[in-house]
Design a protein around this motif. Structure first.
Motif, short mmCIF file in Angstrom:
data_model
loop_
_atom_site.label_atom_id
_atom_site.label_comp_id
_atom_site.label_asym_id
_atom_site.label_seq_id
_atom_site.Cartn_x
_atom_site.Cartn_y
_atom_site.Cartn_z
N HIS A 1 35.65 11.12 90.79
CA HIS A 1 34.96 11.92 89.81
C HIS A 1 34.03 12.88 90.26
O HIS A 1 34.09 13.88 89.73
CB HIS A 1 34.17 10.86 89.12
CG HIS A 1 33.14 11.23 87.84
ND1 HIS A 1 33.63 11.85 87.14
CD2 HIS A 1 31.86 11.47 87.90
CE1 HIS A 1 32.57 12.44 85.99
NE2 HIS A 1 31.45 11.96 86.89
N ARG A 2 33.19 12.79 91.30
CA ARG A 2 32.39 13.82 91.82
C ARG A 2 32.97 14.85 92.43
O ARG A 2 32.68 16.17 91.99
CB ARG A 2 31.48 13.28 92.90
CG ARG A 2 30.64 12.00 92.59
CD ARG A 2 29.56 12.37 91.30
NE ARG A 2 28.88 13.78 91.69
CZ ARG A 2 27.99 14.30 90.88
NH1 ARG A 2 27.57 13.55 89.94
NH2 ARG A 2 27.39 15.47 91.14
N GLY A 3 34.23 14.70 92.92
CA GLY A 3 35.32 15.61 93.36
C GLY A 3 35.62 16.76 92.51
O GLY A 3 35.54 17.98 92.43
N GLU A 4 36.06 15.98 91.19
CA GLU A 4 36.35 16.79 89.97
C GLU A 4 35.32 17.77 89.42
O GLU A 4 35.59 18.75 89.19
CB GLU A 4 37.00 15.58 88.85
CG GLU A 4 38.13 15.21 89.28
CD GLU A 4 38.68 13.86 88.64
OE1 GLU A 4 37.74 13.53 87.48
OE2 GLU A 4 39.34 13.03 88.82
N LEU A 5 34.08 17.19 89.26
CA LEU A 5 32.94 17.90 88.88
C LEU A 5 32.94 19.12 89.64
O LEU A 5 32.54 20.09 89.05
CB LEU A 5 31.71 17.01 88.84
CG LEU A 5 31.69 15.90 87.77
CD1 LEU A 5 30.47 15.13 88.07
CD2 LEU A 5 31.75 16.26 86.42
N LEU A 6 32.81 18.76 90.97
CA LEU A 6 32.57 19.87 91.80
C LEU A 6 33.70 20.95 91.64
O LEU A 6 33.49 22.28 91.63
CB LEU A 6 32.41 19.71 93.36
CG LEU A 6 32.08 20.52 94.28
CD1 LEU A 6 30.49 21.14 93.96
CD2 LEU A 6 31.65 19.84 95.55
N ALA A 7 34.92 20.63 91.45
CA ALA A 7 36.15 21.37 91.54
C ALA A 7 36.10 22.23 90.15
O ALA A 7 36.35 23.61 90.28
CB ALA A 7 37.48 20.74 91.59
#
Ligand SMILES: [Mg+2]
Length: 134
Positions: free
Chosen positions: A34-40
């Motif tokens: 989830h955090r990776g998606e937010l950053l992407a």
């Protein structure tokens, strides 16, 4: 006032009941993804306005990236300011002892003989991280 976003992002996470850890910690794969998606998402928004602007949109999207990056560090219990200081130390070591600068043709600064790579593992271990298998 500290110029680091860390304190502001911590305030945001507290106010909204988001995860915040004190010690570097592996989190669940779901939360990490989830955090990776937010950053992407935020990085993609930078790319959208990077060339055409306008400049205020670029500034906002850059700030969003930093804010989410600090949030992701907080979720994982990483003191990102200390990691950035280590990256900075390594980058500054690209400068030769006489101030020489090596550049690639496109202008990117290259590593010279005095370059000392960042040791992010050591920074996290000082923060209390115990790597898997340690
Ligand atoms: Mg954005």
């Amino acid at each position: 006032m500290s110029t680091s976003p860390a304190r502001l992002v911590r305030e945001f996470h507290r106010a909204f009941g988001l995860d915040a850890r004190e010690t570097p910690t592996e989190v669940s794969p779901q939360l990490a993804a989830h955090r990776g998606e937010l950053l992407a998402e935020e990085a993609a928004e930078v790319a959208e306005v990077a060339v055409e602007g306008p400049l205020d949109d670029l500034a906002q999207e850059l700030a969003d990236v930093v804010y989410v990056a600090y949030g992701t560090a907080l979720v994982h219990g990483i003191d990102l300011d200390e990691v950035i200081a280590e990256i900075h130390r390594a980058n500054m070591s690209k400068l030769g002892p006489g101030g020489e600068i090596l550049r690639r043709e496109d202008g990117k600064v290259l590593k010279g003989d005095h370059y000392r790579a960042p040791d992010v593992s050591a920074v996290l271990r000082r923060q209390g991280w115990i790597p898997d298998g340690a």
